[in-house]
Design an enzyme around this catalytic site. Structure first.
Site, PDB file in Angstrom:
ATOM      1  N   ASP A  12      15.260  10.245  38.996  1.00 54.20           N
ATOM      2  CA  ASP A  12      16.316   9.278  38.678  1.00 54.20           C
ATOM      3  C   ASP A  12      17.153   9.001  39.919  1.00 54.20           C
ATOM      4  OD1 ASP A  12      15.414   9.406  36.081  1.00 54.20           O
ATOM      5  OD2 ASP A  12      17.181  10.466  35.301  1.00 54.20           O
ATOM      6  N   GLY A  40      10.523  13.203  29.015  1.00 51.23           N
ATOM      7  CA  GLY A  40       9.716  14.404  28.823  1.00 51.23           C
ATOM      8  C   GLY A  40      10.233  15.559  29.654  1.00 51.23           C
ATOM      9  N   ASN A  42      13.204  15.912  30.995  1.00 48.56           N
ATOM     10  CA  ASN A  42      14.538  16.323  30.539  1.00 48.56           C
ATOM     11  C   ASN A  42      14.434  17.244  29.321  1.00 48.56           C
ATOM     12  OD1 ASN A  42      15.494  14.557  32.469  1.00 48.56           O
ATOM     13  ND2 ASN A  42      16.057  12.941  31.037  1.00 48.56           N
ATOM     14  N   ASN A 185      18.195   7.011  18.266  1.00 46.47           N
ATOM     15  CA  ASN A 185      19.642   6.823  18.379  1.00 46.47           C
ATOM     16  C   ASN A 185      19.989   5.546  17.610  1.00 46.47           C
ATOM     17  OD1 ASN A 185      19.134   4.602  20.042  1.00 46.47           O
ATOM     18  ND2 ASN A 185      19.496   5.732  21.940  1.00 46.47           N
ATOM     19  N   ASP A 253      18.134  13.691  25.155  1.00 47.38           N
ATOM     20  CA  ASP A 253      17.044  14.633  25.418  1.00 47.38           C
ATOM     21  C   ASP A 253      17.501  16.076  25.184  1.00 47.38           C
ATOM     22  OD1 ASP A 253      15.402  12.463  26.173  1.00 47.38           O
ATOM     23  OD2 ASP A 253      16.274  12.496  28.177  1.00 47.38           O
TER      24      ASP A 253
END
Ligand code: RIB
Length: 307
Positions: A12, A40, A42, A185, A253
């Site tokens: 990131d 994944g 995280n 979410n 995550d």
């Protein structure tokens, strides 16, 4: 037996801005940082920090960013033997802008993640047959995700899907038929059902629609409100922990990791959702994605009120 995670690994690049740019606008960031990310990665790091050594299956490039990910995973004590190295393809990366309110904007360039094949997953079938819970997200090709789900189901594992990013309806329908626990979410929930959950009532209406698609357990991550669960005719809205959020990247995550670890340890669903809320809340109080994940002691302290 353990928890397995099949999913993306990114580096990131996160820039902190006063306010997010609008299309066509250039904004100056105050600072930027790089770190391990990808849903994944995280989730795998967060599971490990909560005390369970996961099996992590992911695909990276043979490049500088890939090396950075391997080093980070090793430093976190994760086993890297199930990483698949793709020659001649770049490791995935995410460009992230985070504004002062904590709100963010993320663009993912999937790179090697998007080259994960059915065969890649098939080669790891022993690992998948031997897990209790399989955690997945949708930053890798659906054909690979589908293959992982089928292998894990053959071994009797519970399948936990984070439907991010939400795929088109046909793909979603097929994946949902193989999913036991789904964790959208509010934005993902709206994309799946047409309902934006704002309280227990609207969350319950959305959960009913999602149950009809297949998953027996629906958990809706509602950020600062908390998390709504619905399973076996029981449902409730578990309130959020009161923390000062500075960066919400990776919080979902950490929530999923908390949920998986608590269920793996045999906690009831309401207790597991509360544990997940604490894990997700703590991740918002630190910068970064994988590196923001809390430890078991930190989650326990928040839940006990001793943090
Ligand atoms: O869930 C957060 C993650 O989404 C980031 O780490 C970024 O890499 C994207 O995959």
């Amino acid at each position: 037996m353990t928890i397995a995670v099949v999913g993306s690994s990114n580096i990131d690049f996160a820039a902190r801005v006063t306010s997010l740019p609008t299309p066509g606008q250039t904004v100056l960031a105050k600072k930027y940082s790089t770190g391990a990310g990808g849903k994944g990665c995280n989730q795998a790091v967060a599971v490990a920090r909560l005390g369970v050594q996961p099996t992590f299956i992911s695909k990276i490039g043979d490049d500088m960013l890939g090396n950075q990910l391997v080093a980070t995973l090793r430093a976190e004590g994760l086993d890297v033997e199930n990483l698949i190295i793709a020659p001649d393809i770049q490791t995935g990366m995410a460009l992230i802008s985070i504004e002062e309110s904590g709100e963010n904007m993320i663009t993912v360039a999937g790179g090697a993640n998007m080259t994960m094949t059915r065969e890649d997953v098939h080669e790891k079938q022993d690992r998948l047959h031997g897990c209790d819970i399989l955690m997945l997200q949708l930053e890798c090709p659906v054909i690979a995700i589908d293959c992982a789900m089928k292998h894990a189901r053959e071994g009797g594992a519970k399948i936990m899907l984070d439907p991010a990013p939400v795929p088109d309806r046909v793909v979603l329908r097929d994946l949902m038929a193989l999913t036991d626990i789904i964790t959208p979410n509010v934005t993902e929930c709206r994309a799946m059902t047409g309902i934006l959950p704002e309280d227990a009532q609207t969350a319950s209406e959305a959960a009913k629609i999602i149950h009809e698609m297949g998953p027996a357990t629906v958990i809706i991550k509602m950020g600062g409100i908390g998390a709504f669960y619905s399973a076996d005719g029981q449902s409730d809205l578990i309130p959020a922990f009161n923390v000062t959020a500075i960066d919400t990247v990776g919080a979902g995550d950490s929530f999923n990791a908390g949920l998986a670890v608590a269920l793996y340890k045999g906690q009831s669903l309401p207790d597991a959702v509360r544990f997940a809320c604490a894990s997700g809340a703590l991740a918002t109080t630190r910068p970064g994605a994988a590196e923001a994940a809390p430890t078991l002691d930190q989650v326990t302290a928040l839940m006990d009120g001793t943090a």
